[in-house]
Design an enzyme around this catalytic site. Structure first.
Site, PDB file in Angstrom:
ATOM      1  N   ASP A   1       1.277  -7.734   2.280  1.00 37.54           N
ATOM      2  CA  ASP A   1       1.359  -6.293   2.022  1.00 37.54           C
ATOM      3  C   ASP A   1       2.815  -5.817   1.857  1.00 37.54           C
ATOM      4  OD1 ASP A   1       0.873  -3.594   1.816  1.00 37.54           O
ATOM      5  OD2 ASP A   1      -0.467  -3.487   3.539  1.00 37.54           O
TER       6      ASP A   1
ATOM      7  N   HIS B   1       0.825  -1.219   0.000  1.00 42.34           N
ATOM      8  CA  HIS B   1       0.000   0.000   0.000  1.00 42.34           C
ATOM      9  C   HIS B   1       0.856   1.265   0.000  1.00 42.34           C
ATOM     10  CE1 HIS B   1       0.112  -0.208   4.544  1.00 42.34           C
ATOM     11  NE2 HIS B   1       0.105   1.093   4.423  1.00 42.34           N
TER      12      HIS B   1
ATOM     13  N   SER C   1       3.936   2.198   8.460  1.00 41.64           N
ATOM     14  CA  SER C   1       3.751   1.224   7.398  1.00 41.64           C
ATOM     15  C   SER C   1       5.060   1.015   6.677  1.00 41.64           C
ATOM     16  CB  SER C   1       2.714   1.711   6.406  1.00 41.64           C
ATOM     17  OG  SER C   1       1.462   1.348   6.847  1.00 41.64           O
TER      18      SER C   1
HETATM   19  N1  ARG Z   1      -4.554   0.268   7.438  1.00 42.74           N
HETATM   20  C1  ARG Z   1      -3.273   0.322   6.808  1.00 42.74           C
HETATM   21  C2  ARG Z   1      -2.681   1.721   6.962  1.00 42.74           C
HETATM   22  O1  ARG Z   1      -3.172   2.496   7.718  1.00 42.74           O
HETATM   23  C3  ARG Z   1      -3.346  -0.147   5.379  1.00 42.74           C
HETATM   24  C4  ARG Z   1      -4.011   0.766   4.439  1.00 42.74           C
HETATM   25  C5  ARG Z   1      -4.079   0.353   2.997  1.00 42.74           C
HETATM   26  N2  ARG Z   1      -5.035  -0.708   2.735  1.00 42.74           N
HETATM   27  C6  ARG Z   1      -6.338  -0.526   2.452  1.00 42.74           C
HETATM   28  N3  ARG Z   1      -7.076  -1.582   2.326  1.00 42.74           N
HETATM   29  N4  ARG Z   1      -6.907   0.631   2.301  1.00 42.74           N
HETATM   30  O2  ARG Z   1      -2.097   2.339   6.129  1.00 42.74           O
HETATM   31  N1  GLU Z   2      -1.132   1.152   7.558  1.00 37.65           N
HETATM   32  C1  GLU Z   2      -0.571   2.212   8.331  1.00 37.65           C
HETATM   33  C2  GLU Z   2       0.396   3.095   7.528  1.00 37.65           C
HETATM   34  O1  GLU Z   2       0.227   3.299   6.362  1.00 37.65           O
HETATM   35  C3  GLU Z   2       0.053   1.648   9.536  1.00 37.65           C
HETATM   36  C4  GLU Z   2      -0.998   1.245  10.441  1.00 37.65           C
HETATM   37  C5  GLU Z   2      -1.134   2.153  11.588  1.00 37.65           C
HETATM   38  O2  GLU Z   2      -1.726   3.230  11.498  1.00 37.65           O
HETATM   39  O3  GLU Z   2      -0.607   1.728  12.625  1.00 37.65           O
HETATM   40  O4  GLU Z   2       1.294   3.695   8.035  1.00 37.65           O
END
Ligand code: ARG
Ligand code: GLU
Length: 716
Positions: A221, A85, A651
Site C-alpha cells: 500500500d 490508498h 495512513s
Molecule cells: N483501512 C485503511 C484505512 O482506513 C485502508 C483503506 C483503503 N483500502 C480499501 N480497501 N478500502 O484507510
Molecule cells: N487506513 C487508515 C487511513 O487512511 C489508517 C488506518 C487506521 O484507521 O488506523 O488513515
C-alpha cells in the site's frame, strides 16, 4: 472497608487502559511526557530530534498529505512516500480504460513524466505552540457559553492574523481536551505535488476490501509523489518551471529490518478519536448510529459491487467511491465487536460511578452531575440522530440527489422578479464544473438501484414527523419506488448528461421549472428544508451543550486522576505514537506472528478472485527469487504489526526505528483493535505497517525505477 478496597481495585483496573503504548502525543511535549518511556523501549534520539523549530528535526520530513493522510519526504529532491490508498483519487483521475494506472500501475521513468495533480497539496508544519492563555484571555467562569465562544473566536483570529503576517504561512488554532487547552499550528503549504509512481492495484490494493482492516496482510500500500517549488525553493502553484523541492530534512531508509520487541514510532496526522466519552455516548454510537449506517452501506455496496464486476469502465468509475464506503463500513463492524469484547460500556459506567462518588465526596459540585447531564443529552439526541443518519447515509448517498441539491441557488436566483444575469451566469458556470466531475464517475444503473433501496430505507425508518409528505405521495402514486425510479431516471437532468447539457448550455431563468419540478430535486429539497428546523437546529443545540459538558467532564477526569498523563484526542494535528513490534492473539489459542512475507502473497494468489490476482511479473520474481538486497532468509518481508496507537489519517505515516530511520509506512489497523478510537486495548490494538523493504523491492525489481532508488538515502 470492603467497599473501599473494591473501588481502589477498580481505579487501578481502569487506569490499566492507559498502559504505555496508548496515546497520540503532541511532539512538542515529548520531553515532558514521553521521552523516558520511549527510551525505556529503546529509543535512541533526543526530544529535539523529534521536534524543534531549528529546521533540523524529524518533523521537517513529515507532511500532511492532501485532505486527510500523512506522507514523508524520503529524498533531498522532495520525493514523498504515502499509501496507495492516499494517492488513489489522483491515480484514478489520471486513469482511463486506455491508460489504466489503477490496474497497471504508473512509473515516471524521468522527471518530466511526473504528473501534476490539481487540487492536491502537502503541508509541512513550521511550528506548534501552546496558546491557551492567549485564547482564553477575557474568558470567565461566569460567562455564558455563547460569549465564551465569541471571545475565543476573536482571540484566535488575532493570534492567526499576527502569525500569518509575521510568517506568511497558513495557521490554525485547535482546541484540545474539548477546549481545556488550545494549540497553534503554523504550516507551509506546497501546491505543486506530482505523481511519481504507483504499483498496480493488484499490489497496492492487494487483498482489496476482503483483507482491508485485517491481519495477516499482504498489501503493497504505497505510492510516490514529489513536491515541487519555485526557483527559490518556495511554495508555488503548479508551473512547468517549478523544480523539485529541497527539504530541510529527509528521512533515511533502513534496510536493517525489524524483530519482535523493537522500538517503533509513528509520526503523523491522526484524524479523530473520542477516548473520553461517557458510556451513554458509546451506546448511542454502537447501538443506534452504527448499526443503521452499516446496514445502509451494505445495500449500497451490494449494488455497486454487482455492477462493477460486470464492467471494467464502471469498476474504474466507482473504484474510489466504493473503497471509501467499504472502508468505514468494515471498520464500524470491527469497532462494534471490539467494544463488546472489551466490555466498554460497563467499564465506562463503572468509572463514571467512581468519578461521581468522588466528586460528591469532595464537594466538586461542577463535576457531580456532569455524567447525568451527558446521559440526558444523549437521550434527547437519539431520535434526532437517527433522522440525521438517514439523511446523510441514505438520502445523500443517492448520487443524483446530492448533485441536485447544488441547484438550489440557481432556482432561487431564477425565481427572482428581475433575475440577476451575472449571478446566474456565475452559478451556471460553477454547476457546469461540478457536473463534469459528477458525470465522469457516474453510472446511472447503480444510482437508480440505490435510489430505490435508500428511499425504501428512509421511508421505513425515519420517524413520521421528519418525513416530508412528498415521499408518501410519490410512493402511493407509483405503488412503491421502483416505477418512480424508472420514470425519473429515464429523463432527469440529474442523471442524464445530454439532457443536463441541453439545459445548462441554453439556460434561461424561465427554464428553472425543469429543475424545480424534477422529483429528485423535490425530494432532496423537501427533506433538507424540513430538516433545517426540525432536526439540524435542535441537534446542533444539543451538540453545543454536549461540547460544554464534555469540557467539564474532561477537566473532571483530569482532576480525578491526577497521576495519569492525558493525551488529547486526535484532531488532524501532528502527533507521535510509540510502541514496539509485536503480534497478538486475535482469538483464544491463536497467536499472530508480527511479520508477513511474499510467501503469503503467493498463498493467496488466485487469478479467479479479483482481490487476489497476483501480477504475472511478481509471480515471475517469486519464481526466480530475484529479490536482490531486499531478501531476508530467502523471502521478502511485506508488512508487520506493532503496538502504536493510530487512527484514520495516520495512513502514510512514517514508521521509524530507534534511530529515527524509516522502516515502514503505516497503512491500517488490525480488525480486532479498531475500537481504539473509542477505547484502547494494549492486548489487541495493533497498527499495520508496510515494510519499507517490500516497497523498495517493488520500485526496484518490479518497476525497474532505479532512478528513484538512487535518490534515496538507504542505510544497511
Ligand atoms: N483501512 C485503511 C484505512 O482506513 C485502508 C483503506 C483503503 N483500502 C480499501 N480497501 N478500502 O484507510
Ligand atoms: N487506513 C487508515 C487511513 O487512511 C489508517 C488506518 C487506521 O484507521 O488506523 O488513515
Amino acid at each position: 472497608m470492603k467497599k473501599l478496597t473494591l473501588s481502589l481495585l477498580l481505579i487501578v483496573a481502569f487506569s490499566g487502559w492507559s498502559r504505555a503504548d496508548e496515546g497520540m502525543w503532541l511532539p512538542i511535549f515529548a520531553e515532558k511526557y514521553n521521552l523516558k518511556a520511549m527510551k525505556d523501549k529503546g529509543f535512541k534520539l533526543t526530544a529535539e530530534d523529534i521536534y524543534s523549530e531549528n529546521q533540523n528535526s524529524l518533523k521537517e520530513a513529515v507532511v500532511l498529505f492532501g485532505r486527510g493522510c500523512t506522507g514523508e519526504i524520503i529524498s533531498k529532491e522532495g520525493l514523498v512516500i504515502t499509501n496507495h490508498h492516499c494517492g488513489f483519487d489522483n491515480i484514478q483521475s489520471h486513469s482511463s480504460v486506455e491508460h489504466d494506472y489503477l490496474k497497471n500501475g504508473f512509473w515516471a521513468y524521468k522527471l518530466g513524466d511526473e504528473l501534476p495533480n490539481p487540487g492536491l497539496s502537502v503541508k509541512i508544519l513550521v511550528k506548534m505552540e501552546d496558546v491557551t492563555s492567549q485564547v482564553l484571555k477575557g474568558v470567565t467562569a461566569q460567562m455564558a457559553e455563547k460569549d465564551r465562544q465569541t471571545t475565543i473566536k476573536n482571540n484566535s483570529k488575532d493570534i492567526l492574523k499576527k502569525v500569518e503576517a509575521a510568517t506568511g504561512c497558513k495557521a490554525t488554532v485547535e482546541a484540545m481536551f474539548y477546549g481545556n487547552q488550545y494549540m497553534l499550528f503554523v504550516y507551509e503549504e506546497y501546491k505543486d505535488v506530482r505523481l511519481v509512481g504507483a504499483p498496480p492495484s493488484a499490489i497496492g490494493k492487494f487483498g482489496g476490501d476482503t483483507d482491508n482492516w485485517m491481519w495477516p496482510r499482504h498489501t503493497g500500500d504505497f505510492s510516490l509523489f514529489r513536491i515541487y517549488a519555485d526557483k527559490n525553493n518556495k511554495p508555488a502553484s503548479y508551473s512547468p518551471n517549478n523544480v523539485p523541492f529541497k527539504p530541510s530534512r529527509s528521512l533515511k531508509i533502513s534496510l536493517k529490518g525489524i524483530k519482535e520487541g523493537d522500538f517503533t514510532m509513528v509520526y503523523g496526522y491522526p484524524g479523530r478519536t473520542q477516548e473520553y466519552l461517557p458510556a451513554s455516548s458509546i451506546k448511542l454510537i454502537t447501538e443506534v448510529s452504527n448499526p443503521n449506517k452499516i446496514r445502509l452501506r451494505t445495500k449500497r455496496l451490494d449494488i455497486q459491487n454487482a455492477e462493477m464486476s460486470k464492467n471494467q469502465a464502471v469498476r474504474i468509475q466507482y473504484a474510489a467511491k466504493n473503497a471509501s464506503i467499504a472502508n468505514a463500513w468494515k471498520k464500524w463492524q470491527g469497532e462494534l465487536k471490539g467494544l463488546v469484547r472489551l466490555n466498554a460500556v460497563a467499564k465506562k459506567q463503572q468509572f463514571e460511578s467512581e468519578f461521581t462518588a468522588w466528586a460528591k465526596a469532595n464537594g466538586k459540585t461542577q463535576f457531580a452531575d456532569v455524567v447525568a447531564l451527558l446521559d440526558a443529552n444523549n437521550a434527547a439526541s437519539t431520535t434526532l440522530t437517527i433522522a440525521k443518519d438517514f439523511q446523510t447515509e441514505a438520502l445523500w448517498s443517492i448520487e443524483s440527489a446530492r448533485f441536485a441539491a447544488a441547484f438550489d441557488s440557481l432556482v432561487i436566483l431564477s425565481k427572482d422578479k428581475q433575475p440577476n444575469a451575472d449571478a446566474i451566469k456565475r452559478q451556471t458556470d460553477k454547476l457546469k464544473k461540478i457536473a463534469d466531475g459528477f458525470f465522469k464517475d457516474y453510472y446511472r444503473p447503480i444510482d437508480q438501484q440505490t435510489f430505490v433501496a435508500m428511499l425504501e430505507e428512509f421511508d421505513a425508518n425515519v420517524p413520521t414527523s421528519f418525513k416530508p409528505a412528498i415521499i408518501a405521495n410519490l410512493k402511493a402514486k407509483y405503488k412503491g419506488f421502483d416505477k418512480l425510479a424508472e420514470k425519473v431516471y429515464a429523463k432527469s437532468i440529474f442523471s442524464n448528461q445530454d439532457q443536463f447539457n441541453e439545459l445548462i448550455n441554453s439556460y434561461a431563468p424561465k427554464r428553472y421549472k425543469v429543475i424545480d419540478e424534477d422529483p429528485i430535486f423535490q425530494i432532496v429539497m423537501a427533506v433538507n428544508n424540513l430538516y433545517k428546523e426540525t432536526v439540524d437546529k435542535p441537534l446542533q443545540d444539543l451538540r453545543n451543550e454536549q461540547n460544554l459538558l464534555l469540557r467539564t467532564y474532561m477537566q473532571g477526569q483530569m482532576e480525578f486522576q491526577p497521576q495519569k498523563v492525558f493525551y488529547p484526542d486526535a484532531n488532524s494535528t501532528l502527533r507521535i505514537a510509540y510502541g514496539k513490534v509485536e503480534g497478538y492473539m486475535p482469538v483464544d489459542a491463536v497467536k499472530y506472528h508480527y511479520q508477513s512475507t511474499i510467501e503469503g502473497i503467493m498463498q493467496k494468489d488466485n487469478p479467479n478472485i479479483y482481490d487476489y490476482d497476483v501480477p504475472a511479473k511478481l509471480r515471475e520474481l517469486y519464481k526466480t527469487k530475484d529479490y536482490g538486497r531486499y531478501a531476508v532468509n530467502g523471502t521478502v518481508p511485506v508488512a508487520f504489526t506493532a503496538s502504536n496507537h493510530t487512527t484514520g489519517g495516520n495512513s502514510g505515516s512514517p514508521v521509524l526505528d530507534a534511530e529515527g530511520n524509516l522502516i515502514g509506512v503505516n497503512f491500517d489497523r488490525c480488525w480486532e483493535g479498531t475500537m481504539s478510537d473509542l477505547m484502547y486495548d494494549p492486548d489487541q490494538c495493533r497498527n499495520i505497517t508496510l515494510d519499507i523493504r517490500y516497497a523498495l523491492f517493488i520500485i526496484d525489481k518490479y518497476a525497474g525505477a532505479k532512478r528513484l532508488i538512487d535518490e534515496m538515502d538507504i542505510v544497511q
